[in-house]
Design a protein around this motif. Structure first.
Motif: not given
Length: 286
Positions: A214-221, A225-229
């Motif tokens: 999902i994160l890969r597809f999101a970035r491709e679109a 994306v932020e990966e954090r608490p």
């Protein structure tokens, strides 16, 4: 017709399948598992599940009873024998069944690992929850520290599901040191100002295979994306929230601890990601 399952090298009717009472998966929860979804009779994200399985086995110093290429063929054979068009294949490997119960690990040269696989028929695509969204509560995360290993220690997540049901909700998001870790059987996300926010990888959460896709597809679109608490309060103030897992794909969250998220309906980001995931997974199915 009886479902056909796989146990230690044999394909058997489910009512003939047996595992020893001394199996460490039964006595000690000393085992790992994976669930691979099936769409249109094809396995989804199998390579990712196989790689995570190998990692879980390494982390627990547990021997694999089969090679990964052989594991793929076992999955395919079970799908074929059970005429499975949509659903999943559950796989479990334990440290085996020694002669008696003991806390010490048995010698793998003497006690081979146990391997079990079975299929489950489920409607994955036509999901009412994906159309309406789900409601979640927050609970303390009381699991052991190595949640990055996909073990069969699922008692507390099961308790969390039941806490949610008792509260009239669908699932629970777990919180540790003030921040959301993940759902009981899924990774958790919020969307704010067009940015997708989810907990970064670490020992605190499972490294979801669907999450990675999902994160890969999101970035491709071209989504950010932020990966954090993040906190429950931040989640309640978000524009959207959703979960991902192998069997739910992308599922919107419309309420957290009684607070309505966004409009109270599935948001455009979650719906678009679900659409992309289904399309891409069907193309890449094995």
């Amino acid at each position: 017709m009886s479902r056909i399952v796989y146990v230690n090298g044999e394909y058997l009717p489910e009512d003939q399948a047996k595992v020893s009472v001394f199996d460490r998966g039964f006595l000690m929860a000393d085992g790992v598992y994976e669930v691979t979804s099936v769409l249109d009779g094809k396995l989804i994200d199998f390579k990712g599940h196989a790689e995570r399985l190998e990692r879980s086995l390494r982390e627990l110093d547990m021997a694999s009873p089969v090679a990964m290429d052989e594991l793929l063929e076992i999955h395919r054979e079970l799908v074929r024998r059970n005429d499975l068009a949509e659903g999943g294949v559950y796989l479990q490997i334990t440290r085996g069944a020694p002669a008696d119960r003991d806390f010490a690990f048995p010698d793998p040269a003497v006690t081979p690992s146990t391997i079990v696989l079975f299929t489950q028929k489920k409607n994955l695509v036509s999901s009412p929850a994906a159309e309406t969204g789900i409601k979640v509560i927050s609970i303390d995360d009381l699991r052991w520290g190595r949640r990055d290993i996909k073990t069969v220690q699922l008692l507390y997540p099961s308790m969390g599901k039941m806490m949610a049901k008792k509260a009239g909700c669908d699932d629970a998001w777990m919180v540790e040191d003030g921040f959301v870790t993940e759902g009981t059987s899924n990774n958790a996300y919020i969307v704010k100002g067009g940015r997708i926010i989810t907990r970064q990888l670490g020992s605190e959460i499972l490294h979801g295979i669907t999450r990675a896709a999902i994160l890969r597809f999101a970035r491709e679109a071209q989504m950010v994306v932020e990966e954090r608490p993040y906190t429950i309060a931040e989640a309640q103030a978000a524009d959207e929230a959703f979960i991902t897992s192998a069997t739910t794909f992308v599922q919107p969250v419309v309420e957290i601890d009684g607070a309505t998220i966004g409009t109270g309906k599935p948001g455009p980001v979650a719906l678009r990601l679900r659409e992309i995931y289904l399309d891409e997974s069907r193309k890449a199915g094995m």
